[in-house]
Design a protein around this motif. Structure first.
Motif, PDB file in Angstrom:
ATOM      1  N   GLN A 114       0.820  -1.208   0.000  1.00  0.00           N
ATOM      2  CA  GLN A 114       0.000   0.000   0.000  1.00  0.00           C
ATOM      3  C   GLN A 114       0.864   1.272   0.000  1.00  0.00           C
ATOM      4  N   THR A 115       1.976   1.260   0.730  1.00  0.00           N
ATOM      5  CA  THR A 115       2.825   2.462   0.776  1.00  0.00           C
ATOM      6  C   THR A 115       3.387   2.785  -0.604  1.00  0.00           C
ATOM      7  N   GLN A 116       3.722   1.743  -1.367  1.00  0.00           N
ATOM      8  CA  GLN A 116       4.235   1.970  -2.718  1.00  0.00           C
ATOM      9  C   GLN A 116       3.159   2.633  -3.580  1.00  0.00           C
ATOM     10  N   TRP A 117       1.956   2.105  -3.488  1.00  0.00           N
ATOM     11  CA  TRP A 117       0.816   2.666  -4.234  1.00  0.00           C
ATOM     12  C   TRP A 117       0.671   4.155  -3.894  1.00  0.00           C
ATOM     13  N   GLN A 118       0.643   4.461  -2.596  1.00  0.00           N
ATOM     14  CA  GLN A 118       0.413   5.844  -2.158  1.00  0.00           C
ATOM     15  C   GLN A 118       1.528   6.771  -2.630  1.00  0.00           C
ATOM     16  N   LEU A 119       2.772   6.321  -2.438  1.00  0.00           N
ATOM     17  CA  LEU A 119       3.916   7.146  -2.856  1.00  0.00           C
ATOM     18  C   LEU A 119       3.875   7.428  -4.356  1.00  0.00           C
ATOM     19  N   LEU A 120       3.618   6.379  -5.125  1.00  0.00           N
ATOM     20  CA  LEU A 120       3.592   6.536  -6.589  1.00  0.00           C
ATOM     21  C   LEU A 120       2.477   7.493  -7.012  1.00  0.00           C
ATOM     22  N   LYS A 121       1.340   7.347  -6.371  1.00  0.00           N
ATOM     23  CA  LYS A 121       0.200   8.204  -6.679  1.00  0.00           C
ATOM     24  C   LYS A 121       0.532   9.669  -6.374  1.00  0.00           C
ATOM     25  N   GLN A 122       1.138   9.896  -5.192  1.00  0.00           N
ATOM     26  CA  GLN A 122       1.545  11.259  -4.811  1.00  0.00           C
ATOM     27  C   GLN A 122       2.486  11.863  -5.836  1.00  0.00           C
ATOM     28  N   LYS A 123       3.345  11.021  -6.370  1.00  0.00           N
ATOM     29  CA  LYS A 123       4.367  11.504  -7.304  1.00  0.00           C
ATOM     30  C   LYS A 123       3.823  11.655  -8.721  1.00  0.00           C
ATOM     31  N   GLY A 124       2.559  11.346  -8.907  1.00  0.00           N
ATOM     32  CA  GLY A 124       1.939  11.595 -10.208  1.00  0.00           C
ATOM     33  C   GLY A 124       1.985  10.421 -11.172  1.00  0.00           C
ATOM     34  N   CYS A 125       2.381   9.240 -10.689  1.00  0.00           N
ATOM     35  CA  CYS A 125       2.339   8.053 -11.554  1.00  0.00           C
ATOM     36  C   CYS A 125       0.876   7.648 -11.733  1.00  0.00           C
ATOM     37  N   GLN A 126       0.460   7.418 -12.970  1.00  0.00           N
ATOM     38  CA  GLN A 126      -0.967   7.212 -13.224  1.00  0.00           C
ATOM     39  C   GLN A 126      -1.431   5.768 -13.019  1.00  0.00           C
ATOM     40  N   PHE A 127      -0.591   4.799 -13.417  1.00  0.00           N
ATOM     41  CA  PHE A 127      -1.063   3.411 -13.442  1.00  0.00           C
ATOM     42  C   PHE A 127      -0.104   2.458 -12.741  1.00  0.00           C
ATOM     43  N   GLY A 128      -0.646   1.332 -12.327  1.00  0.00           N
ATOM     44  CA  GLY A 128       0.167   0.344 -11.639  1.00  0.00           C
ATOM     45  C   GLY A 128      -0.271  -1.063 -11.981  1.00  0.00           C
ATOM     46  N   GLN A 129       0.559  -1.980 -11.525  1.00  0.00           N
ATOM     47  CA  GLN A 129       0.340  -3.389 -11.787  1.00  0.00           C
ATOM     48  C   GLN A 129       1.061  -4.114 -10.667  1.00  0.00           C
ATOM     49  N   GLY A 130       0.480  -5.156 -10.132  1.00  0.00           N
ATOM     50  CA  GLY A 130       1.198  -5.885  -9.096  1.00  0.00           C
ATOM     51  C   GLY A 130       0.287  -6.741  -8.244  1.00  0.00           C
ATOM     52  N   PHE A 131       0.932  -7.558  -7.420  1.00  0.00           N
ATOM     53  CA  PHE A 131       0.201  -8.520  -6.613  1.00  0.00           C
ATOM     54  C   PHE A 131      -0.743  -7.834  -5.626  1.00  0.00           C
ATOM     55  N   ILE A 132      -0.514  -6.538  -5.336  1.00  0.00           N
ATOM     56  CA  ILE A 132      -1.429  -5.840  -4.423  1.00  0.00           C
ATOM     57  C   ILE A 132      -2.864  -5.885  -4.958  1.00  0.00           C
ATOM     58  N   VAL A 133      -3.018  -5.892  -6.262  1.00  0.00           N
ATOM     59  CA  VAL A 133      -4.357  -6.041  -6.840  1.00  0.00           C
ATOM     60  C   VAL A 133      -4.594  -7.478  -7.285  1.00  0.00           C
ATOM     61  N   SER A 134      -3.682  -7.999  -8.093  1.00  0.00           N
ATOM     62  CA  SER A 134      -3.857  -9.382  -8.543  1.00  0.00           C
ATOM     63  C   SER A 134      -2.615  -9.927  -9.213  1.00  0.00           C
ATOM     64  N   GLN A 135      -2.431 -11.219  -9.066  1.00  0.00           N
ATOM     65  CA  GLN A 135      -1.452 -11.941  -9.863  1.00  0.00           C
ATOM     66  C   GLN A 135      -2.027 -12.129 -11.270  1.00  0.00           C
ATOM     67  N   PRO A 136      -1.190 -12.560 -12.196  1.00  0.00           N
ATOM     68  CA  PRO A 136      -1.730 -12.927 -13.512  1.00  0.00           C
ATOM     69  C   PRO A 136      -2.705 -14.093 -13.355  1.00  0.00           C
ATOM     70  N   LEU A 137      -3.849 -14.015 -14.067  1.00  0.00           N
ATOM     71  CA  LEU A 137      -4.912 -15.011 -13.924  1.00  0.00           C
ATOM     72  C   LEU A 137      -5.298 -15.592 -15.283  1.00  0.00           C
ATOM     73  N   PRO A 138      -5.826 -16.822 -15.281  1.00  0.00           N
ATOM     74  CA  PRO A 138      -6.387 -17.353 -16.528  1.00  0.00           C
ATOM     75  C   PRO A 138      -7.489 -16.417 -17.034  1.00  0.00           C
ATOM     76  N   ALA A 139      -7.722 -16.429 -18.347  1.00  0.00           N
ATOM     77  CA  ALA A 139      -8.597 -15.428 -18.976  1.00  0.00           C
ATOM     78  C   ALA A 139      -9.952 -15.251 -18.277  1.00  0.00           C
TER      79      ALA A 139
END
Ligand code: C2E
Ligand code: MG
Ligand code: MG
Ligand code: MG
Length: 282
Positions: free
Chosen positions: A240-265
């Motif tokens: 969560q801290t990574q998400w918050q820091l990135l958001k504060q710094k103006g990064c628009q999008f993210g990807q990672g296990f915090i939301v989901s691993q890669p999944l079957p279709a």
């Protein structure tokens, strides 16, 4: 590596090297069969807005269901496929799988979603690649911009003039180009503003360091992207801290296990719905 440099040379292999060569030769053989036997599948990992949490797309990541070895990770075979040249055939096979999946979702009435497919920079050495992608769009009746490409920077600069032509050809089809693992290769910043690249993906290694202390490199990449008008996706967000820091710094999008691993279709599409229902609650 040992294989290509070892031919015609006196070379003393220890057991570990011999074992590795054997493994590589096996993978080379098995790859060929694997494509024919349809042993490869794409898993889909959500890409989300750091501001709203909404899922905006998927990255397609290959999984190999090997008949003897079970699930094999791309890290063990992509590099070998690159070396043998089999990556061309494998990528084309996977691009077709991704296009077919997009068509399936479209036929099911799902809302359009973007899928990015990783491709080797080897494709950027022939204009034929543009035709291949155009044909995929036509054959599978894809929404414009729904199938996009991820590429690493290293291979692009080998033949910049040709790569530039190809990228322009792709851009004219509505295909957006994502520069993968940004910051880890030999960044030749000079070409960034000349090429119609749309998105930088900050490599996970930079995001890993972004915990208690700041990472000036992440700031630098975000500033660079801003001044070049590029969108940024941060890879490998786990906390969560990574998400918050990135958001504060103006990064628009993210990807990672915090939301989901890669999944079957099917699971990936189902996840989009269950997750968006919960966005307001987290
Ligand atoms: P990549 O394109 O940089 O993909 C991101 C990798 O990070 C994926 O590993 C993904 O599963 C992993 N990842 C994402 N979020 C997290 C996280 O929060 N924590 C951790 N620990 N890992 C995370 P994967 O699927 O093993 O793929 C590895 C690499 O193999 C990819 O790196 C890409 O370079 C290559 N690759 C994967 N699929 C394909 C493909 O279809 N074609 C080609 N040419 N290369 C592929
Ligand atoms: Mg990628
Ligand atoms: Mg990446
Ligand atoms: Mg990476």
């Amino acid at each position: 590596e040992a294989k290509s440099s070892g031919r015609g040379q006196v070379c003393y292999f220890n057991n570990a090297m011999r074992k590795r060569l054997k493994q590589q030769a096996d993978i080379e053989n098995d790859l060929q069969h694997g494509i024919k036997n349809n042993e490869f599948a794409l898993y889909y990992q959500p890409i989300f807005s750091l501001n709203t949490g909404a899922i905006v797309g998927f990255e397609a990541l290959v999984r190999w269901f090997h008949p003897k070895n079970g699930l094999v990770s791309p890290d063990t075979f992509i590099q070998i496929a690159e070396q043998t040249g089999q990556i061309i055939e494998l990528d084309l096979h996977l691009l077709t799988l991704a296009a077919a999946q997009l068509k399936r979702w479209k036929d099911q009435g799902q809302p359009p979603i973007r899928v990015t497919v990783n491709v080797s920079s080897r494709h950027f050495a022939s204009l034929e690649f543009v035709d291949t992608i155009r044909e995929l769009y036509q054959r599978y009746e894809l929404h414009s911009g729904s199938l996009c490409l991820e590429i690493t920077e290293s291979g692009l600069i080998a033949n910049l003039a040709l790569a530039t032509k190809i990228i322009h050809g792709l851009a004219s089809l509505g295909v957006k180009l994502y520069l993968d693992d940004f910051g880890t290769g030999y960044s030749a910043l000079g070409y960034l503003h000349q090429l119609p690249i749309h998105v930088l993906k900050i490599d996970k290694s930079f995001i890993d360091q972004l915990t208690e202390k700041e990472n000036p490199l992440v700031d630098a990449i975000l500033k660079l992207a801003q001044s070049l008008n590029l969108t940024v996706v941060a890879e490998g967000i786990e906390q969560q801290t990574q998400w918050q820091l990135l958001k504060q710094k103006g990064c628009q999008f993210g990807q990672g296990f915090i939301v989901s691993q890669p999944l079957p279709a099917d699971q990936a599409m189902a996840f989009v719905f269950s997750y968006s229902e919960n966005i307001g609650k987290i």
